[in-house]
Design a protein around this motif. Structure first.
Motif, PDB file in Angstrom:
ATOM      1  N   LEU A 256      64.904  35.164  32.351  1.00  0.00           N
ATOM      2  CA  LEU A 256      64.433  35.101  31.055  1.00  0.00           C
ATOM      3  C   LEU A 256      62.884  34.561  30.916  1.00  0.00           C
ATOM      4  O   LEU A 256      62.322  33.801  31.491  1.00  0.00           O
ATOM      5  CB  LEU A 256      65.020  34.228  30.341  1.00  0.00           C
ATOM      6  N   ARG A 258      59.614  34.239  28.503  1.00  0.00           N
ATOM      7  CA  ARG A 258      59.397  34.322  27.005  1.00  0.00           C
ATOM      8  C   ARG A 258      57.881  34.663  26.857  1.00  0.00           C
ATOM      9  O   ARG A 258      57.129  34.387  27.998  1.00  0.00           O
ATOM     10  CB  ARG A 258      59.379  32.901  26.432  1.00  0.00           C
ATOM     11  N   GLU A 269      67.210  32.069  24.473  1.00  0.00           N
ATOM     12  CA  GLU A 269      66.797  33.192  23.566  1.00  0.00           C
ATOM     13  C   GLU A 269      68.435  33.484  23.046  1.00  0.00           C
ATOM     14  O   GLU A 269      69.272  33.892  23.873  1.00  0.00           O
ATOM     15  CB  GLU A 269      66.058  34.144  24.226  1.00  0.00           C
ATOM     16  N   GLU A 271      70.603  36.848  21.252  1.00  0.00           N
ATOM     17  CA  GLU A 271      70.319  37.984  20.728  1.00  0.00           C
ATOM     18  C   GLU A 271      71.509  38.657  20.045  1.00  0.00           C
ATOM     19  O   GLU A 271      72.525  37.859  20.054  1.00  0.00           O
ATOM     20  CB  GLU A 271      70.366  38.800  22.254  1.00  0.00           C
ATOM     21  N   SER A 279      66.011  42.994  19.725  1.00  0.00           N
ATOM     22  CA  SER A 279      67.340  42.292  19.569  1.00  0.00           C
ATOM     23  C   SER A 279      67.191  40.456  19.389  1.00  0.00           C
ATOM     24  O   SER A 279      68.310  40.072  19.261  1.00  0.00           O
ATOM     25  CB  SER A 279      68.271  42.845  20.821  1.00  0.00           C
ATOM     26  N   ALA A 280      66.255  40.036  19.831  1.00  0.00           N
ATOM     27  CA  ALA A 280      66.133  38.734  19.763  1.00  0.00           C
ATOM     28  C   ALA A 280      65.991  38.155  18.504  1.00  0.00           C
ATOM     29  O   ALA A 280      65.136  38.276  17.720  1.00  0.00           O
ATOM     30  CB  ALA A 280      64.971  38.416  20.533  1.00  0.00           C
ATOM     31  N   GLY A 283      64.411  32.118  19.631  1.00  0.00           N
ATOM     32  CA  GLY A 283      64.378  31.645  21.100  1.00  0.00           C
ATOM     33  C   GLY A 283      63.620  30.457  20.964  1.00  0.00           C
ATOM     34  O   GLY A 283      62.519  30.220  19.949  1.00  0.00           O
TER      35      GLY A 283
END
Ligand code: HAM
Length: 412
Positions: A256, A258, A269, A271, A279-280, A283
């Motif tokens: 992951l 960011r 995050e 999704e 798709s996020a 987060g």
């Protein structure tokens, strides 16, 4: 003449969409207010320096995506691409370290990133941003994550998945980055051109790549999660225990990454499988050093931001279905006084009520009632009739009180 349109990557919010957004704002206020978070606002633009230092010089946001301009005195200003750096600035500027800690704040508003527009990605978008400054307790991390999950659920985002990781300290990370860079160099030929170009500056971004060769190389790459200091590993374990206890499922995912440089320790995050490439839904994570970097005292902190447009895309359209709408139709010339009186009483009880104000025929009024999605039409004429717009059934009320009772009973 050429007509003028809204700028690329921006959009108008028409009434139906505006109502859906207001609903989310109310949910945010309720969910966060109950957990002791206070509303807060910072300016839409800030000194460019704030984001360069706060978000990080090597990030895409600072390198490519900022809307930067000079004011008349030649100062460089930037439309805010995110909220965290500004909230830290305000925390320092107002001496908030003297308040009881943690200071818990939330804000909602427009943010700006000069990205290539696509579904779910805009140049002006709306974030709900939540921050807790002044505590390094794992319970703050867990609580924040649970609050985002609750917000998404109440918003009707549907099925969601959560990825969780820890980035440790900058020291752990720079040792790890060196290790990863060495590993990637050994496999340079198999990597995408883009990843190779970024090997020097930011090899972590390799984890973002879709390129099959790069992905295959990364499968056996060293993992940051295996390099955490004992304290950071313990911190993550405690966050996980609290999430497990609350029954929130997550995937531990060392890859992951960011898009902002300030993170330390916990990152996460959410999704949505309902969305495409973007798709996020939201987060965030810890940024234990940012307040200090911006000139304040050492202040461990944590927070998240959620993308309101993406949540609304994911949320089922039917979530905003208004089943308590009433139309007041006027069937004789002097019915407005009685009609308005009924409308006001029903509104006071929480119904959404519109009254005829365009001189339409009764047929035209019933058509209008349909158009606005009214569940009932109250027809004020020689008497008062209540029409159920779903079944078409119509009943004569003895008086205004009975008319109100009929709508109420049907609404129950
Ligand atoms: P972020 O991941 O950059 O984090 O943005 C948070 C959310 O904003 C994303 O998950 C996405 O839903 C939405 N978003 C971002 N860019 C766009 C865009 N161009 N169009 C539409 N939606 C977008 C932050 O901004 C951090 N400040 C979060 C944070 C708070 N970390 C600690 N505290």
């Amino acid at each position: 003449m050429v007509t003028i349109k809204a700028p690329r990557g921006t959009f108008d919010v028409l009434p139906q969409a505006a109502r859906r957004r207001l609903r989310l704002l109310r949910i945010a206020d309720e969910v966060l207010g109950r957990a002791g978070y206070e509303p807060f606002e910072t300016p839409i633009f800030e000194d460019t320096e704030l984001f360069a230092r706060g978000v990080g010089e090597s990030t895409d946001i600072v390198q490519k995506e900022m809307f930067t301009f000079e004011d008349k005195a030649g100062r460089s200003l930037t439309l805010r691409p995110e909220a965290t750096a500004a909230i830290c600035r305000a925390y320092v500027e107002h001496g908030m370290h003297k308040l009881p800690q943690p200071v818990k704040l939330w804000t909602w508003g427009p943010f700006f990133r000069h990205e290539a527009p696509q579904a779910g990605r805009f140049r002006q978008f709306t974030q709900l941003d939540v921050e807790a400054l002044g505590s390094d307790e794992p319970s703050v991390d867990a609580e924040l994550i649970l609050l985002l999950a609750e917000f998404l659920e109440r918003a009707g985002a549907g099925e969601i998945s959560l990825r969780l990781s820890s980035l440790g300290t900058p020291e752990t990370r720079s040792l790890y980055i060196e290790e990863l860079r060495t590993y990637l160099r050994e496999h340079e030929a198999e990597l995408s051109e883009d990843v190779r170009a970024r090997l020097e500056q930011n090899p972590l971004r390799a984890f973002d790549a879709d390129h099959p060769g790069t992905k295959a190389v990364l499968k056996s790459a060293p993992r940051l999660l295996d390099r955490l200091s004992p304290e950071d590993a313990e911190h993550l374990a405690e966050v996980r225990e609290l999430l497990d206890d609350a029954g929130l499922a997550y995937e531990l995912d060392s890859s992951l990454v960011r898009g902002l440089d300030y993170y330390t320790r916990t990152v996460f995050e959410f999704e949505s499988p309902r969305l495409g490439a973007q798709s996020a839904l939201g987060g965030g994570g810890r940024y234990d050093l940012l307040v200090e970097e911006l000139g304040g005292p050492r202040t461990p902190a944590n927070g998240w931001a959620a993308g309101i447009e993406r949540i609304l895309l994911a949320a089922a359209e039917d979530e905003a279905a208004e089943d308590s709408r009433v139309y007041v139709a006027l069937a004789k010339p002097d019915a407005a006084r009685e009609g308005l009186r009924l409308a006001r009483r029903l509104r006071a009880e929480g119904f959404r009520v519109e009254m005829e104000q365009a001189g339409r025929s009764l047929r035209g009024q019933l058509r209008q009632a349909d158009r606005i999605g009214a569940r009932w039409t109250v027809i004020v004429g020689d008497g008062i009739d209540v029409k159920d717009m779903d079944s078409g059934a119509q009943r004569r009320a003895a008086d205004a009180e009975e008319a109100l009772a009929l709508v109420r009973a049907a609404g129950a």
